[in-house]
Design an enzyme around this catalytic site. Structure first.
Site, PDB file in Angstrom:
ATOM      1  N   ARG A 202      -2.946 -26.406  28.082  1.00  0.00           N
ATOM      2  CA  ARG A 202      -1.529 -26.342  28.471  1.00  0.00           C
ATOM      3  C   ARG A 202      -1.473 -27.714  28.909  1.00  0.00           C
ATOM      4  O   ARG A 202      -0.221 -28.135  29.088  1.00  0.00           O
ATOM      5  CB  ARG A 202      -0.950 -25.710  28.758  1.00  0.00           C
ATOM      6  CG  ARG A 202       0.250 -25.032  28.355  1.00  0.00           C
ATOM      7  CD  ARG A 202       1.174 -24.015  28.454  1.00  0.00           C
ATOM      8  NE  ARG A 202       0.573 -22.708  27.722  1.00  0.00           N
ATOM      9  CZ  ARG A 202       1.421 -22.459  27.144  1.00  0.00           C
ATOM     10  NH1 ARG A 202       2.184 -22.498  26.520  1.00  0.00           N
ATOM     11  NH2 ARG A 202       0.267 -21.136  26.765  1.00  0.00           N
TER      12      ARG A 202
ATOM     13  N   CYS B 150      12.276 -20.850   5.245  1.00  0.00           N
ATOM     14  CA  CYS B 150      13.863 -20.502   4.599  1.00  0.00           C
ATOM     15  C   CYS B 150      12.968 -18.893   5.284  1.00  0.00           C
ATOM     16  O   CYS B 150      12.245 -17.723   4.820  1.00  0.00           O
ATOM     17  CB  CYS B 150      13.576 -19.869   3.078  1.00  0.00           C
ATOM     18  SG  CYS B 150      13.359 -21.144   1.765  1.00  0.00           S
TER      19      CYS B 150
END
Ligand SMILES: *Cc1c(COP(=O)(O)O)cnc(C)c1O
Length: 415
Positions: free
Chosen positions: A277, A343
């Site tokens: 990271r 959705c």
């Protein structure tokens, strides 16, 4: 904001290229990486560790684009992989397999074979069953596998529970209390060669103390091993250094490295680190276009063309990413829920963000270089985003946008 992403005349730039230009040329959603930011992060490690025998093994899972792997390989990086697929990527990108360490709790026999064939530097073994299997696989190939045990030091990394890995209850590594016994067993296996010790306690750590607590516990075991005549060649202290997403104040790379070096004073072993990271997170952003502004009774929504399939961290960890307008001024500022078209109610990229935007405006989801593209999916049959690397005044497409046809190319209709 990093120096590599900045405003110039109210327009957001990646190095010398305006994000508006990138969007017009390659479309959105699109990941944008700064080469200078990637290089700068890696050099900080090299500079902080020079004078000590070391190897920085970039954790491929943070962002596995070949251009990024190639860039790090050219800077001298090794790689921390967690699958056979990642090994293939490293080799396809010109990385040296002899600088690869292989982590992960579920290595399959074929992954072990592939890694032995490629002569990787070390297997970070995470269980006694894995140790036995690796010995058998190496034997069948007439080879000796170099191994470290990934020791679970049982320290609290004080990070999100999903990315904390160094506690007793986690699935990672071998229990601290069992490590000595396993090292003895490994030492007696003819097709293994004990070369190191490994630990990795979690991700997005913003404090130095858990790292140091882990090193100290690892060193106690190293001493015990030495007493029994088992000398190690390297110590692998994993990755996990955090970055600033919002208001975190993680130590910088030089500070972190200095603290580790001081804890390791007088120890002859080569130092291996596995940062992911911290090398890529703030070197990348996700560029997206506002499709609609939808005014609700309680909240207003900015519906954008990126979604949780492109950047899963907000939905998965409730993670915060800063969101910036690509162009400042021109529109009135409103407060919006930044959501995608998927959705799912969990499909959001940011809550209650004040932004000067309207339909067709572009926005940048910041700090998206790590665990963004690499965790993306095709949910809702959404082709994955394009990826662009900026280098000074030039932009390079480093991954084409997927096509829908590619998504179902392997599927078959039953007669
Ligand atoms: C994920 C992981 C890393 C990298 O972690 P970052 O937090 O991205 O630095 C390093 N080592 C292992 C074993 C990992 O699983």
């Amino acid at each position: 904001m990093s120096v590599h992403f900045h405003y110039q005349d109210n327009r957001l730039y990646a190095e010398g290229v305006s994000l508006e230009d990138i969007a017009s040329r390659f479309g959105t959603p699109c990941y944008v990486y700064s080469r200078a930011a990637l290089t700068g992060g890696f050099r900080q490690f090299s500079d902080a560790l020079k004078g000590r025998d070391h190897l920085v093994c970039y954790a491929v899972k943070a962002n596995s684009n070949l251009a990024i792997l190639n860039l790090f390989a050219r800077l001298g990086a090794g790689f921390d992989i967690v699958s056979g697929g990642e090994l293939k990527r490293v080799m396809a990108a010109g990385g040296d397999p002899k600088k690869v360490v292989f982590s992960g709790v579920g290595k399959t026999e074929s992954e072990m074979r592939m890694a032995l064939e490629a002569d990787i530097l070390c297997f970070n073994v995470e269980s006694s069953s894995e140790l036995y299997r690796l010995n058998e696989v190496a034997k069948s190939m007439g080879k000796r596998a170099a191994i470290s045990l990934r020791v679970n030091p049982d320290v609290d990394a004080k990070t999100h529970p999903y990315i904390s890995t160094g506690l007793k209850q986690n699935k990672f590594g071998v229990a601290y209390a069992e490590a000595m016994e396993l090292y003895r067993k490994a030492g007696a296996m003819p097709n293994l060669r004990v070369t190191g010790m490994d630990c990795h306690i979690g991700s997005q750590l913003t404090d130095i103390s858990p790292f140091i607590a882990a090193v100290e516990k690892v060193l106690l075991l190293v001493d015990e091993l030495e007493k029994e005549g088992i000398a190690l060649e390297h110590l692998d202290l994993g990755g996990g250094l955090g970055i600033r997403y919002k208001d975190e104040t993680p130590p910088g790379i030089p500070e972190y490295a200095a603290a580790l070096l001081s804890a390791l004073k007088g120890r002859p072993q080569k130092l291996i680190l596995e940062p992911g990271r911290v090398l890529v997170g703030n070197a990348g952003l996700l560029l997206t276009t506002v499709e609609y502004i939808k005014r609700g009774e309680e909240r207003n929504f900015a519906i954008v063309d990126a979604a949780m399939n492109d950047l899963m961290r907000p939905a998965l960890y409730d993670a915060y990413h800063d969101i910036l307008p690509v162009t400042r001024g021109g529109h009135e500022t409103g407060t919006y829920e930044i959501v995608g078209p998927i959705c799912e109610t969990g499909d959001f990229l940011g809550h209650e963000r004040a932004l000067p935007i309207a339909a067709q405006s572009r926005i940048a989801i910041m700090s998206a270089g790590a665990y963004g593209m690499s965790m993306s999916s095709n949910y809702n049959t959404r082709p994955r985003a394009a990826e662009v690397m900026v280098d000074g005044e030039s932009m390079h497409l480093v991954r084409e946008r997927e096509t829908v046809e590619q998504l179902y190319a392997g599927e078959r209709i039953v007669a």
